[in-house]
Scaffold this active site. Structure first.
Site, PDB file in Angstrom:
ATOM      1  N   LEU A  76       1.363   1.600  -0.619  1.00  0.00           N
ATOM      2  CA  LEU A  76       2.269   2.682  -0.693  1.00  0.00           C
ATOM      3  C   LEU A  76       3.561   2.291  -0.316  1.00  0.00           C
ATOM      4  O   LEU A  76       4.484   2.989   0.210  1.00  0.00           O
ATOM      5  CB  LEU A  76       1.839   3.743   0.010  1.00  0.00           C
ATOM      6  CG  LEU A  76       0.451   4.429  -0.387  1.00  0.00           C
ATOM      7  CD1 LEU A  76       0.119   5.497   0.566  1.00  0.00           C
ATOM      8  CD2 LEU A  76       0.572   4.768  -1.849  1.00  0.00           C
ATOM      9  N   ASN A 124      -0.878  12.574  -4.673  1.00  0.00           N
ATOM     10  CA  ASN A 124      -1.647  11.353  -4.476  1.00  0.00           C
ATOM     11  C   ASN A 124      -2.535  11.741  -3.383  1.00  0.00           C
ATOM     12  O   ASN A 124      -2.261  11.503  -2.067  1.00  0.00           O
ATOM     13  CB  ASN A 124      -0.850  10.118  -4.229  1.00  0.00           C
ATOM     14  CG  ASN A 124      -1.784   8.887  -3.949  1.00  0.00           C
ATOM     15  OD1 ASN A 124      -2.844   8.795  -3.703  1.00  0.00           O
ATOM     16  ND2 ASN A 124      -1.176   7.624  -3.781  1.00  0.00           N
ATOM     17  N   CYS A 127      -5.150   7.512  -2.912  1.00  0.00           N
ATOM     18  CA  CYS A 127      -5.106   6.046  -2.652  1.00  0.00           C
ATOM     19  C   CYS A 127      -6.289   5.544  -1.767  1.00  0.00           C
ATOM     20  O   CYS A 127      -6.348   6.120  -0.653  1.00  0.00           O
ATOM     21  CB  CYS A 127      -3.652   5.691  -2.099  1.00  0.00           C
ATOM     22  SG  CYS A 127      -3.564   4.196  -1.643  1.00  0.00           S
TER      23      CYS A 127
END
Lengths: 295, 254
Positions: A76, A124, A127
């Site tokens: 990220l 998100n 992830c």
């Protein structure tokens, strides 16, 4: 193969030029690269995931190309609030900002930076390789609902991207819907790793990462199929799409639009290549095929 | 695309080229065009892009964690390499090469394959001139040092006035970005920016054109895949010479 009638579509509150979006995390670091993908035929683009503070990401190797796909553990990386500058040249374009946080409050904060500056948000919650973020939250229905509610509080279209690394993805999708999501996106990458036999250690700097690309397409089909049953909001398909027929298949599973990512490794103009095969003046309305495999 | 796991290579020789630059030779040849690069995995530390200075070597200056760890390695140690990646220098006709500091390294394969006719070589000081002897064997060499300890006293860009740019089909350039931007300004002034071939350095994570960390403004060009070599006319009006992005994607002056 079924062809679709061309033209703009509205999915989950966001108006797109066609059904094909750039997936989060691929070429989404700069406004210029997003503009390039839009110019090459994408109906919309999703940015790199932006979080509450700047992150450099994991040490390398961050990505390896394997048979049938890519395993990444980027970690990220993002410039946080400074990313708003990258969007300046994209005003009015179909841009979805992917955001992440570690708590509902962080989601609210980050969402606030982009509300009104983009077509919508994609949370998100999926992830697989960032401790405390992404799938760490996205496998808990209660947290998914809270984070979605926090981001959706601005009234902007809010998509929630889900992880396939759970036992029941339908349950998570339903939680996002309760939290106010206008669409769910499935799937993010599948947790994976490789080991260098010569060096006797995992290749990725983070040891494990997420598999994307053709290898996970069947996983995406299954997850979209499950979510179509579990949710009444649109489902956006993602995972290993590289052909127009893949798009049609995911739509038959229940997707109203799709996101394409790893396929750019073979052809950065994959959007126009797929659109050329997918659309025709004699094509059917997408509504005729979305979810038709459930009959 | 086929599997591209890092290939294990053993370091067979470490050559001290200058007080700050070393060449690491390994036991595998990589078929590459001049100017292509590999992603070098230093186990347990990081992975970084490095130009190939020959089919089986990289030439490195200590600048960060990964290069510092490389400098602590010994013959026989294993590293991983994936690649070659990028477009490299494609040349035809007479070639002028301009290199500064460790940036000479991607230009060396042009010299060793007989594709460089004249080479303008710059460094801070005489002892930091990289590959001068090898270049002199194969091309016309002109040298500049910042402190005047060898050749012209000043910047390598000042040597350009001593050659006739019209003699060369392309001008291949690699070095610090400030130096390369100065070369581009001269080529632009002389009306031949499109004959410049500049090898850019940008922060890279994936190396294969998907992550976006090395994309440049305003075209969204990927340094790892569309580059690292770009013609000068593409770079005019771009971020080149002005700013670059770090690991977070934030912009910083070059």
């Amino acid at each position: 193969m079924v062809t679709l009638y061309p033209g703009p579509v509205e999915v989950g509150g966001i108006r797109l030029r066609n059904h094909l979006l750039l997936a989060a995390g691929i070429l989404g670091t700069t406004g210029a690269s997003l503009a390039r993908i839009l110019a090459s035929g994408a109906g919309g683009v999703v940015t790199k995931s932006i979080g509450p503070s700047p992150k450099e990401g994991h040490p390398g190797p961050c990505l390896i190309v394997v048979d049938g796909g890519i395993i990444n553990a980027m970690g990220l990386p993002n410039p946080s609030a400074a990313f708003t500058e990258e969007l300046a040249a994209l005003q009015g374009e179909p841009v979805v900002v992917s955001i992440f946080g570690g708590t509902p409050e962080e989601f609210r904060t980050v969402a606030g930076w982009f509300a009104g500056r983009a077509s919508g948000l994609e949370l998100n919650l999926s992830c697989p390789h960032a401790e405390g973020y992404g799938a760490a939250i996205g496998s808990d229905p209660a947290l998914v609902e809270e984070c979605t509610r926090a981001a959706a509080s601005y009234g902007v279209p809010t998509w929630v991207k889900l992880t396939p690394n759970v036992a029941n993805i339908g349950e998570i999708g339903a939680a996002a819907e309760r939290g106010g999501a206008t669409a769910v996106v499935a799937v993010n990458t599948v947790k994976a790793m490789r080991i260098s036999t010569a060096l006797r250690r995992p290749v990725l700097g983070n040891r494990f990462g997420g598999l994307s690309g053709k290898a996970i397409f069947p996983v995406a089909v299954r997850c979209v199929y499950d979510l179509y049953e579990a949710c009444s909001i649109p489902v956006i398909g993602c995972g290993g799409i590289s052909t127009a027929d893949n798009v049609v298949e995911l739509m038959m599973a229940g997707a109203s639009a799709v996101e394409i990512g790893s396929a750019v490794i073979d052809d950065i103009d994959v959007f126009s290549a797929i659109a050329k095969d997918l659309y025709g003046p004699d094509g059917v309305d997408a509504q005729e095929i979305v979810g038709c495999a459930h009959a | 695309m086929h599997e591209q796991m890092p290939a294990p290579v053993a370091i067979t020789e470490i050559v001290e080229e200058t007080p700050s630059i070393r060449t690491f030779v390994f036991d595998r040849e990589i078929a590459a065009r001049p100017g292509q690069f590999v992603m070098v995995w230093v186990p347990g530390v990081d992975e970084v892009p490095m130009a190939l200075s020959s089919p089986s070597s990289i030439t490195v200056q200590k600048v960060g964690d990964a290069t510092a760890a490389l400098f602590a390695m010994h013959e026989g140690d294993l590293i991983g390499v994936r690649g070659p990646y990028g477009n490299g220098f494609t040349v035809s006709g007479r070639t002028l090469a301009i290199g500064g500091g460790v940036g000479v390294s991607p230009l060396l394969p042009l010299v060793t394959t007989g594709q460089a006719d004249t080479f303008l070589l710059g460094a801070r000081t005489a002892s930091e001139l990289l590959f001068a002897d090898r270049i002199r064997e194969a091309a016309t060499l002109m040298v500049a040092t910042d402190d005047g300890t060898a050749g012209h006293h000043g910047f390598v860009t000042q040597l350009i006035s001593r050659v006739d740019l019209a003699d060369f089909a392309q001008i291949c350039v690699c070095g610090p970005e400030v130096m390369m931007a100065a070369v581009l300004a001269i080529l632009d002034r002389e009306g031949c920016a499109e004959r410049g071939r500049f090898s850019l350095h940008r922060y890279m994570k994936c190396g294969v054109g998907v992550c976006g960390s090395c994309c440049t403004d305003p075209h969204g060009l990927r340094v790892c895949r569309d580059g690292p070599v770009f013609s000068g006319d593409i770079l005019l009006g771009s971020e080149f010479g002005r700013y670059a992005r770090d690991a977070t994607g934030s912009r910083h002056r070059v």
